[in-house]
Design a protein around this motif. Structure first.
Motif, PDB file in Angstrom:
ATOM      1  N   LEU A  38     -26.266 -30.360 -36.410  1.00 17.66           N
ATOM      2  CA  LEU A  38     -25.534 -29.392 -35.401  1.00 17.66           C
ATOM      3  C   LEU A  38     -24.893 -30.153 -34.683  1.00 17.66           C
ATOM      4  N   SER A  39     -23.696 -29.553 -33.945  1.00 24.32           N
ATOM      5  CA  SER A  39     -23.002 -29.924 -32.731  1.00 24.32           C
ATOM      6  C   SER A  39     -23.779 -29.956 -31.685  1.00 24.32           C
ATOM      7  N   ASP A 465     -36.316 -25.885 -34.697  1.00 25.45           N
ATOM      8  CA  ASP A 465     -36.608 -24.875 -35.623  1.00 25.45           C
ATOM      9  C   ASP A 465     -36.058 -23.339 -34.960  1.00 25.45           C
ATOM     10  N   LYS A 466     -36.581 -23.229 -33.715  1.00 26.98           N
ATOM     11  CA  LYS A 466     -36.188 -22.192 -33.028  1.00 26.98           C
ATOM     12  C   LYS A 466     -34.798 -21.968 -32.905  1.00 26.98           C
ATOM     13  N   VAL A 467     -34.458 -23.029 -32.609  1.00 27.32           N
ATOM     14  CA  VAL A 467     -32.581 -22.871 -32.441  1.00 27.32           C
ATOM     15  C   VAL A 467     -32.031 -22.521 -33.946  1.00 27.32           C
ATOM     16  N   MET A 468     -32.535 -23.132 -34.827  1.00 27.66           N
ATOM     17  CA  MET A 468     -31.973 -22.956 -36.304  1.00 27.66           C
ATOM     18  C   MET A 468     -32.211 -21.306 -36.702  1.00 27.66           C
ATOM     19  N   GLN A 469     -33.268 -21.025 -36.288  1.00 26.74           N
ATOM     20  CA  GLN A 469     -33.619 -19.466 -36.574  1.00 26.74           C
ATOM     21  C   GLN A 469     -32.761 -18.673 -35.911  1.00 26.74           C
ATOM     22  N   LEU A 477     -25.312 -20.056 -39.392  1.00 32.60           N
ATOM     23  CA  LEU A 477     -25.909 -21.130 -40.197  1.00 32.60           C
ATOM     24  C   LEU A 477     -26.712 -20.687 -41.687  1.00 32.60           C
ATOM     25  N   LYS A 478     -26.346 -21.469 -42.698  1.00 37.89           N
ATOM     26  CA  LYS A 478     -26.679 -20.902 -43.824  1.00 37.89           C
ATOM     27  C   LYS A 478     -27.695 -21.501 -44.281  1.00 37.89           C
ATOM     28  N   ILE A 479     -27.756 -22.934 -44.207  1.00 40.40           N
ATOM     29  CA  ILE A 479     -28.931 -23.809 -44.507  1.00 40.40           C
ATOM     30  C   ILE A 479     -29.700 -24.205 -43.457  1.00 40.40           C
ATOM     31  N   PHE A 480     -31.312 -23.851 -43.606  1.00 36.75           N
ATOM     32  CA  PHE A 480     -32.076 -24.292 -42.293  1.00 36.75           C
ATOM     33  C   PHE A 480     -32.734 -25.897 -42.778  1.00 36.75           C
TER      34      PHE A 480
END
Length: 666
Positions: A38-39, A465-469, A477-480
């Protein structure tokens, strides 16, 4: 990366994630997120680690007392994290033997303590060499002769890990920057803004970097209770032609302590009026106009502002909508010279005044002890150690160590911090859970509060994890990807193994021996005293004068209490300087040696010790974003707490050099 470059990035880039708060939690989140691709940007209103993250007990510990609260999950998580953090920062996080004395009529019985420590070892997956052992009262007194002997039943001996909380935070920040994050101190979030659809998308920041006061000075209070920096210094005078230079307000980083008041019998209630005062501030229009304001754009914004979390939440939400709020408690620590409180090892003891557990920890030439755990509801930017705090801690120590009898005038320095815990109705400060919790507002602000220094990495993992969700839900975002911080050594701490660390330390000592040789006289005296101690096990004060070192019956003029006497007598030697560099700066110590070498050649007016202090200062300005003297004395070098005499001696020199160097670099 220079500050100006980071500021430019914050103005022009759009980030996946913006983190508000440069303490251990925010630093951990920034590093975890940037490693996942992530940036990332991070802004901190004061200096990095200037709040709670430089005011802890400075232990990576598993929370033994939480077994009493049956909080096994928390003990297991933070217990296992101790070894992880030690592995990623071996020079900063070191094993520390802890003695837990047991007394007749005390809180803990010998049987329950033995069972509890065994359970602690099991939950924390402690390796065999560091598992607990139980000792008799005679053995306990041999380990720590200063303990109260009356009604002593025995003790438990187990391991925790010692650290420097501020240095750990700084190294995490620097590693995150190296991996691509833009992190900036003295940049305060003053408001939120939204996109056309009403979603949280921007934060309005104010650059607090410079002070329009050429005569700003550092202040060292004279009273023992105020033995810390209470002023500001080293800030750059504002250039009238450059409106991008900011201003540090009068309440920025000039409090001598971050702490509060003593236990209150009144029911706890968060003082929201004080939050509004902090939120609104008392600056005039001219102060605000002098600052550079910038908008930072990000898809997700995380509020990791520690005690200030609710202040930021209140910028978006009403008081009534905050279903859960912070419950701030204060922890105070006091520092005395080692010869005033000469314990031979760390002790974790049960005080009977308020029924709390207290740590007493020796470190080089000092011993520090604490902590308190009391409700706090005052201003977050003006928190001091109070008389009641001091009286309580001194009484607890003097009762457990009756031959010590510390007085207020023995206190050399002190610190205090606020714990941003989650409020639970009807619970006392010590009963409140140390678990972290994540709150998400309707507008999308993710806030985290609670938790412990030891668990910072797992807290960061849950937040990211919450940010990526959130990014995935927005189809950004495509890949977690999963967290990868468990095995990533911090940049300055990337020693291959213990042998590599010891080899590096030996090379530092060899280099420094040229400039800071150990005298033969001191070496012989130290060796003789150590031998006498081994023969007699007598840890009373031995007074022998070096002028009569050949006379075996002469008295030596060096107070001696610890087994490592040679080390105590060589505090001005190459070994002590090498230890300081290794513990604080790790593999970057050689950069400081380069500065030292040049200073000794170029600055004939400086003593060797002054040159060493300036070498550290120049390194921290050039590589660690130091902007004020307090940044250096307190959070980079640690001298403010652990060697305040050095601060008093070189405060003017450091103030002048900061001003000169920042002007030269601007």
């Amino acid at each position: 990366m220079k500050r100006a470059d980071i500021l430019e990035n914050l103005k022009t880039k759009k980030y996946d994630l913006l983190v508000i708060g440069g303490g251990i939690t925010g630093a951990g989140i920034a590093l975890d997120a940037v490693l996942r691709g992530l940036s990332v940007a991070l802004v901190e209103k004061g200096d990095f680690a200037s709040g709670t993250s430089s005011k802890s007990t400075k232990l990576i510990h598993g929370g033994l007392r939480y077994l009493k609260q049956m909080d096994f999950a928390l003990v297991q998580e933070v217990g296992t994290e101790r070894a992880v953090v030690h592995n990623i920062a071996p020079n900063l996080v070191k094993p520390e033997k802890m003695l837990l004395p047991l007394y007749q009529g005390g809180t803990y019985s010998k049987f329950l303590t033995s069972f509890g420590l065994a359970l602690y070892d099991f939950l924390a997956a402690v390796k065999k060499t560091e598992r607990r052992i139980m000792v008799s009262s005679k053995e306990a007194l041999k380990l720590e002769p200063l303990l109260k002997a009356e009604k002593l039943k025995g003790a438990g001996l187990y391991y925790e890990y010692r650290t420097d909380d501020a240095r750990l935070t700084i190294e995490i920040i620097k590693t995150a920057i190296d991996k691509g994050a833009d992190c900036l101190n003295y940049c305060e979030v003053i408001d939120f803004d939204y996109d056309n659809e009403g979603n949280l998308a921007f934060v309005k920041c104010s650059d607090r970097d410079a002070e329009d006061d050429e005569n700003a000075e550092i202040g060292i209070a004279e009273e023992p209770l105020q033995g810390t920096v209470v002023g500001r210094t080293g800030s750059r005078p504002r250039n009238p032609k450059d409106r991008s230079v900011g201003v540090i307000s009068s309440d920025a980083e000039d409090a001598s302590h971050v702490s509060g008041s003593y236990p209150s019998k009144q029911k706890y209630k968060l003082d929201l009026s004080s939050l509004h005062e902090d939120l609104e501030g008392d600056e005039n229009e001219e102060d605000v106009a002098l600052r550079q304001c910038l908008f930072v754009e990000a898809d997700v914004i995380v509020n990791a502002a520690g005690p200030w979390v609710d202040i930021l939440r209140l910028k978006q939400q009403s008081e009534e909508s905050l279903k859960k709020r912070l419950h701030l408690t204060k922890g105070v620590h006091l520092v005395v010279k080692r010869d005033k409180f000469p314990i031979t090892q760390s002790v974790y003891f049960d005080e009977t005044i308020k029924g709390r557990m207290i740590f007493a920890i020796p470190r080089a030439g000092i011993t520090y002890f604490g902590t308190t755990d009391t409700n706090y509801s005052g201003s977050l930017d003006d928190i001091k150690v109070e008389e009641d705090d001091v009286d309580y801690l001194l009484a607890a120590v003097n009762k457990m160590f009756p031959n010590v009898q510390l007085k207020k005038e023995d206190i050399k320095s002190s610190w205090a911090g606020l714990r941003p815990l989650i409020h639970q109705e009807g619970k006392s400060p010590s009963e409140l859970s140390r678990k972290d919790e994540i709150f998400v507002s309707e507008e999308g602000l993710i806030s985290i509060a609670g938790g412990k220094l030891t668990g910072y990495r797992k807290m960061a993992e849950r937040v990211v994890d919450k940010v990526m969700q959130s990014l995935k839900a927005k189809k950004l975002l495509k890949i977690f990807s999963k967290s990868s911080t468990k095995n990533l050594k911090l940049n300055a701490c990337a020693f291959k193994d213990e042998a590599h660390l010891l080899e590096f330390k030996a090379s530092l000592e060899k280099f420094l021996a040229v400039y800071f040789p150990t005298t033969k006289s001191n070496g012989r005296v130290a060796e003789r005293i150590s031998s006498r101690l081994r023969r007699t096990n007598d840890r009373s004060v031995l007074l022998v004068h070096e002028d009569h070192e050949d006379d075996e019956n002469a008295e030596i003029g060096v107070p001696l209490y610890t087994p490592n006497v040679a080390g105590d007598l060589e505090l001005s030697s190459s070994k002590a300087y090498a230890d300081h560099l290794l513990d604080n700066y790790g593999l970057n110590a050689y950069k400081i040696l380069d500065y030292l070498k040049n200073l000794i050649i170029e600055r004939k007016d400086l003593s060797r010790e002054a040159a060493f202090v300036l070498a550290e200062l120049f390194y921290t300005i050039d590589y660690e974003y130091v902007r004020t003297a307090q940044d250096f004395w307190e959070r980079r070098s640690g001298y403010l707490y652990f060697d305040i005499d050095k601060v008093r001696e070189y405060e003017d020199l450091v103030a002048a050099e900061i001003l000169s160097r920042l002007l030269a670099n601007s």
